[in-house]
Scaffold this active site. Structure first.
Site, short mmCIF file in Angstrom:
data_model
loop_
_atom_site.label_atom_id
_atom_site.label_comp_id
_atom_site.label_asym_id
_atom_site.label_seq_id
_atom_site.Cartn_x
_atom_site.Cartn_y
_atom_site.Cartn_z
N ASN A 34 0.87 -1.18 0.00
CA ASN A 34 0.00 0.00 0.00
C ASN A 34 0.91 1.23 0.00
O ASN A 34 1.48 1.57 1.03
CB ASN A 34 -0.90 -0.02 1.25
CG ASN A 34 -1.69 1.26 1.41
OD1 ASN A 34 -1.82 2.04 0.47
ND2 ASN A 34 -2.23 1.49 2.60
N LYS A 76 0.08 4.24 -0.35
CA LYS A 76 -0.59 5.44 0.19
C LYS A 76 -0.41 6.63 -0.76
O LYS A 76 -0.36 6.43 -1.97
CB LYS A 76 -0.08 5.75 1.59
CG LYS A 76 -0.07 4.52 2.49
CD LYS A 76 0.11 4.85 3.94
CE LYS A 76 0.25 3.56 4.73
NZ LYS A 76 0.09 3.73 6.14
N HIS A 93 -9.48 1.07 4.73
CA HIS A 93 -8.21 1.28 5.44
C HIS A 93 -8.45 2.24 6.61
O HIS A 93 -9.26 3.17 6.50
CB HIS A 93 -7.17 1.85 4.48
CG HIS A 93 -5.80 1.87 5.06
ND1 HIS A 93 -5.37 2.85 5.91
CD2 HIS A 93 -4.77 0.99 4.94
CE1 HIS A 93 -4.12 2.59 6.29
NE2 HIS A 93 -3.74 1.46 5.71
N GLU A 111 -6.88 4.68 7.68
CA GLU A 111 -6.68 6.11 7.39
C GLU A 111 -7.93 6.69 6.73
O GLU A 111 -8.27 7.85 6.94
CB GLU A 111 -5.43 6.30 6.52
CG GLU A 111 -4.17 6.12 7.34
CD GLU A 111 -2.97 5.60 6.57
OE1 GLU A 111 -2.96 5.65 5.33
OE2 GLU A 111 -2.02 5.12 7.24
N GLU A 117 -5.40 -4.97 10.72
CA GLU A 117 -4.43 -3.90 10.89
C GLU A 117 -4.71 -3.15 12.19
O GLU A 117 -5.54 -2.22 12.20
CB GLU A 117 -4.51 -2.94 9.71
CG GLU A 117 -4.21 -3.57 8.38
CD GLU A 117 -3.61 -2.55 7.41
OE1 GLU A 117 -2.52 -2.82 6.91
OE2 GLU A 117 -4.21 -1.49 7.20
N GLY A 172 2.24 2.47 10.63
CA GLY A 172 3.15 3.58 10.43
C GLY A 172 3.81 4.07 11.71
O GLY A 172 4.41 5.14 11.74
N SER A 225 3.35 -1.99 10.41
CA SER A 225 4.80 -1.98 10.61
C SER A 225 5.45 -3.33 10.33
O SER A 225 6.42 -3.71 10.99
CB SER A 225 5.15 -1.48 12.02
OG SER A 225 4.70 -0.14 12.18
C1 PEP Z 1 -0.80 0.15 5.97
O1 PEP Z 1 -0.90 1.32 5.69
O2 PEP Z 1 -1.67 -0.66 5.58
C2 PEP Z 1 0.34 -0.28 6.78
C3 PEP Z 1 0.32 -1.48 7.30
O3 PEP Z 1 1.34 0.64 6.96
P1 PEP Z 1 2.78 0.39 7.67
O4 PEP Z 1 3.31 -0.92 7.11
O5 PEP Z 1 3.61 1.55 7.27
O6 PEP Z 1 2.53 0.29 9.13
#
Ligand code: PEP
Length: 255
Positions: free
Chosen positions: A9, A11, A95, A97, A167, A173, A213
């Site tokens: 992803n 973003k 997601h 976000e 998630e 992040g 992460s």
């Molecule tokens: C994501 O945005 O789906 C995600 C898992 O981000 P990150 O790996 O940066 O935590």
């Protein structure tokens, strides 16, 4: 055995020329075996450029969002049909976000899933709890609400095509990764929910990715958990070497 699926992803990162450069690098460095499904989800403006590079490879393309309507006066929005027309097979829906900053709700998530399935796109549906919800011991009830709402009025044939991504919002992040045990516990809980909603066969078919992460140095352990069927990768997917290292960990887990 469920085939592992690793999705990047990106973003709101990478202009079209930058996206082409990263895609070329990923394509060149990756071997050509197909034991793991690999998906790139760049911003809308990069989809065509990325597709031009990957269309003859086994890497798939995904959008990061869509609107549930087919077409019309929805300025700034993109439909499932439009995503398909530029080569997408997948689309990320719900997601955190989008839930946090763009008023995505369980109801719109469900509408988007139906629209994606109608067009033959595979939804990657994100669910996850906030830190305060985990601390208040509400993880399971939050996940249950999100999962049940996502699958509302979706039959098991359609459900089996879908991918879920657990998630934990506190791990996205932030560099704070869920321990493999924490991830497995929630994935197992989701699998049980799916058994209750559908049946055991359907629950054992649906793939559940972990996201939050995930990096080359923690991926192997997370991906070795019995109910972790892949990763949705944010930050680490912007670096070809890291992304490929995670794919390789997923491959070793399939052996
Ligand atoms: C994501 O945005 O789906 C995600 C898992 O981000 P990150 O790996 O940066 O935590």
């Amino acid at each position: 055995m469920r085939k592992k699926i690793i999705a990047g992803n990106w973003k709101m990162n990478k202009t079209a020329p930058e996206a082409s450069e990263l895609t070329e690098e990923i394509k060149q460095k990756m071997d050509t075996s197909t034991e793991v499904d690999v998906v790139l989800c760049p911003p809308f403006t990069d989809l065509a450029a990325v597709y031009r590079i990957i269309h003859d490879s086994y890497i798939d393309l995904g959008g990061q969002n869509l609107h549930w309507e087919e077409k019309g006066a929805f300025t700034g929005e993109i439909s499932a049909d439009m995503l398909k027309s530029v080569g997408c097979h997948y689309v990320i829906i719900g997601h955190s976000e989008r839930r946090q900053y763009f008023e995505e709700t369980d109801e719109t998530v469900n509408k988007k899933i139906k629209s994606a399935l109608h067009e033959g796109l595979i939804p990657i549906v994100c669910v996850g709890e906030l830190l305060e919800e985990r601390e208040a011991d509400k993880t399971q009830s939050v996940i249950e609400t999100q999962v049940k709402a996502a699958f509302e009025d979706i039959d098991k044939i359609q459900a089996q095509k879908m991918v879920l991504a657990y998630e934990p919002v506190w791990a996205i992040g932030t560099g704070k990764v869920a321990t493999p045990e924490q991830a497995q516990e929630v994935h197992e809980f989701i699998r049980k929910l799916l058994t209750d909603i559908f049946d055991e066969e359907t629950a054992s078919t649906i793939r559940i990715q972990y996201g939050g992460s995930m990096k080359p140095d923690n991926a192997a352990e997370l991906l070795s958990q019995p109910d972790v069927d892949g990763g949705l990768i944010g930050g680490a997917s912007l670096d070809a070497g890291s992304f490929i290292a995670i794919i390789n960990h997923a491959k070793s887990n399939m052996e």
